[in-house]
Design a protein around this motif. Structure first.
Motif, PDB file in Angstrom:
ATOM      1  N   THR A 114      54.968  48.227  43.533  1.00  0.00           N
ATOM      2  CA  THR A 114      53.946  49.287  43.557  1.00  0.00           C
ATOM      3  C   THR A 114      54.502  50.629  43.103  1.00  0.00           C
ATOM      4  OG1 THR A 114      54.430  49.701  45.895  1.00  0.00           O
ATOM      5  CG2 THR A 114      52.642  48.176  45.409  1.00  0.00           C
ATOM      6  N   THR A 138      55.102  41.773  43.984  1.00  0.00           N
ATOM      7  CA  THR A 138      54.179  42.758  43.413  1.00  0.00           C
ATOM      8  C   THR A 138      54.732  44.158  43.678  1.00  0.00           C
ATOM      9  OG1 THR A 138      52.303  41.296  43.837  1.00  0.00           O
ATOM     10  CG2 THR A 138      51.809  43.608  43.375  1.00  0.00           C
ATOM     11  N   SER A 184      51.728  48.312  33.933  1.00  0.00           N
ATOM     12  CA  SER A 184      51.201  46.949  33.960  1.00  0.00           C
ATOM     13  C   SER A 184      50.991  46.359  32.566  1.00  0.00           C
ATOM     14  CB  SER A 184      49.879  46.917  34.728  1.00  0.00           C
ATOM     15  OG  SER A 184      49.367  45.621  34.762  1.00  0.00           O
ATOM     16  N   LYS A 196      56.553  35.110  44.131  1.00  0.00           N
ATOM     17  CA  LYS A 196      56.026  36.236  43.361  1.00  0.00           C
ATOM     18  C   LYS A 196      56.221  37.539  44.132  1.00  0.00           C
ATOM     19  CE  LYS A 196      52.624  33.688  40.638  1.00  0.00           C
ATOM     20  NZ  LYS A 196      51.205  33.596  40.210  1.00  0.00           N
ATOM     21  N   ASP A 211      51.236  44.126  39.574  1.00  0.00           N
ATOM     22  CA  ASP A 211      50.869  42.736  39.294  1.00  0.00           C
ATOM     23  C   ASP A 211      51.864  41.791  39.960  1.00  0.00           C
ATOM     24  OD1 ASP A 211      48.700  43.360  37.502  1.00  0.00           O
ATOM     25  OD2 ASP A 211      50.208  43.924  36.023  1.00  0.00           O
ATOM     26  N   PRO A 212      51.408  40.570  40.332  1.00  0.00           N
ATOM     27  CA  PRO A 212      52.358  39.567  40.834  1.00  0.00           C
ATOM     28  C   PRO A 212      53.281  39.116  39.703  1.00  0.00           C
ATOM     29  CG  PRO A 212      50.089  39.023  41.455  1.00  0.00           C
ATOM     30  CD  PRO A 212      50.003  40.118  40.428  1.00  0.00           C
TER      31      PRO A 212
END
Length: 444
Positions: free
Chosen positions: A131, A129, A169, A127, A77-78
């Motif tokens: 992974t 993200t 998440s 932002k 998620d950002p």
């Protein structure tokens, strides 16, 4: 002195000015008048350079900056991160911020350029993200300040070695939780399931509202109240919901930067939260080639933290998971009939058939939902028009894989095993859909 030298940098403007002076000196070799001008320009440049250094290194705090990180980052998620910059110079400054990001992002050019009025502050937001789950270490926050002369830069360094963990998440989890609480899950793609009959758990007697099932009318209560009264039922509670995650090599396949295992982990966290919101018990099992780990199903809200911490350390390898070991483990540890959400991946019918006896035994004791993935990389191939023999062959193979996925779904359904064949990005929504469907139909 060493500190001064380490934090001073010459700018492009200085080198351009110095190169121009050098050109004048070269021309002065042929024209003495130009040589005199070159000496004056060199003196002026030296004076400006010293003045610029005095301006930037005058006594005082100069610049203050902080990087604001959340306590943890959400995988896939950002995540919002901000930098607060305050300067105390009595003149307008230009600044360049170079933020040293964790190596996992593989970005070495993360910088911001702007100017700031005298003694002002600013906030810069961006932002990231991630992974991968795990610990991420941010390096130094480098601030380069220039005066209006812009001949040299002064460097400031802040917030060295900031460490932050990346968890499954939880942003996605909270999003679905808010929709579930407000009964708006259909707004994010969660289907509204029509109930068939009644669940077994009585809730209350209330006044009849147009549209209520007439079979729910309580005639004794109606006679006492003088108005139509109906029995209201609610979903059965305290049912066990286990997310069972295969950590074998089949879950290593990447999609949009995340492994299939990470999509399964994010979905498990989301469905566990929804199950707890619906007053069911949520649990977790992970299994691979050597052993199984379990977080026993519980109903307490604090139990979600245990599940989240367990998912934080889950990883996969290139070995094949032992489904027979999983069957024995679940037989010994789970005595009550439960909803089993099994996250794995079948690429071929043969690989599914090898595990089918185990799946049938699990389905005989529990409500088993087998969850596996659509290979979205094949979508473009399936929709393309081949123009050569090689492309025809490739598309034929893609259609074969696509057909086998659908055949696997059909074979499992024929044997009483529920299935979810999902695109990775839609996994959480499809899993929640299936859970609500099974709950509405009284299967759990």
């Amino acid at each position: 002195m060493v500190h001064f030298i380490k934090n001073i940098y010459l700018t492009n403007r200085f080198f351009i000015s110095l190169a121009s002076v050098c050109v004048f000196f070269v021309l002065g070799y042929f024209y003495p008048v130009i040589g005199a001008i070159a000496e004056i320009l060199l003196l002026a440049l030296s004076v400006c350079l010293v003045t610029d250094a005095l301006l930037l290194f005058y006594p005082g705090p100069g610049v203050d900056a902080t990087r604001n990180l959340p306590k943890r980052l959400s995988n896939g998620d950002p995540n919002a991160i901000s930098i607060n910059l305050q300067h105390y110079y009595p003149f307008e400054v230009g600044f360049t911020i170079i933020d040293e990001l964790p190596f996992q992002f593989q970005k070495r050019d993360h910088n911001f350029n702007d100017s700031l009025a005298p003694k002002k502050q600013t906030k810069i937001s961006y932002k990231l993200t991630p992974t991968q789950r795990g610990s991420y270490t941010f390096g130094a926050l480098n601030i380069y300040i220039t005066s209006p002369l812009e001949l040299i830069e002064r460097r400031y360094r802040f917030d060295e070695e900031q460490e932050v963990p990346v968890y499954p998440s939880f942003i996605q989890m909270r999003q679905f939780e808010l929709y579930a609480i407000s009964d708006r899950l259909q707004d994010v793609g969660i289907k509204k399931i029509r109930r068939i009959g009644h669940t077994m758990e009585f809730d209350q007697i209330r006044e009849y509202v147009r549209g209520d099932d007439v079979r729910s009318i309580n005639w004794k209560a109606t006679a006492r109240a003088g108005d139509l009264m109906v029995n209201q039922y609610r979903d059965e509670r305290s049912q066990q919901v286990y997310s069972v995650i295969d950590t074998g090599r089949v879950m290593k396949m990447p999609f949009d930067g995340l492994q299939l295992l990470d999509y399964a982990i994010n979905s498990s966290l989301a469905i566990s939260n929804i199950a707890l919101t619906k007053h069911d018990k949520a649990g977790l099992i992970t299994f691979g080639d050597k052993g199984c780990n379990i977080v026993p199903a519980q109903k307490k809200r604090a139990h979600l933290q245990k599940i989240q911490k367990a998912l934080y350390n889950v990883d996969t390898d290139f070995k094949e998971s032992d489904f027979n070991r999983l069957l024995t483990f679940m037989h010994n540890r789970i005595s009550q009939r439960s909803l089993i959400l099994l996250y794995t991946n079948f690429q071929t019918i043969e690989s599914m058939k090898r595990k089918l006896p185990v799946l049938q035994q699990l389905a005989s004791k529990h409500l088993l939902v087998n969850i596996f993935f659509i290979n979205t990389e094949l979508d473009d191939l399936l929709q393309s028009t081949p123009k050569s023999e090689e492309e025809i062959y490739i598309k034929t193979v893609a259609e074969k894989f696509n057909y086998e996925k659908k055949s696997i779904v059909k074979m499992l359904n024929q044997r009483g095993i529920q299935t979810i064949l999902s695109r990775p990005q839609d996994l959480s929504i499809n899993t929640i859909n299936k859970y609500l469907e099974l709950k509405a139909r009284g299967f759990i």
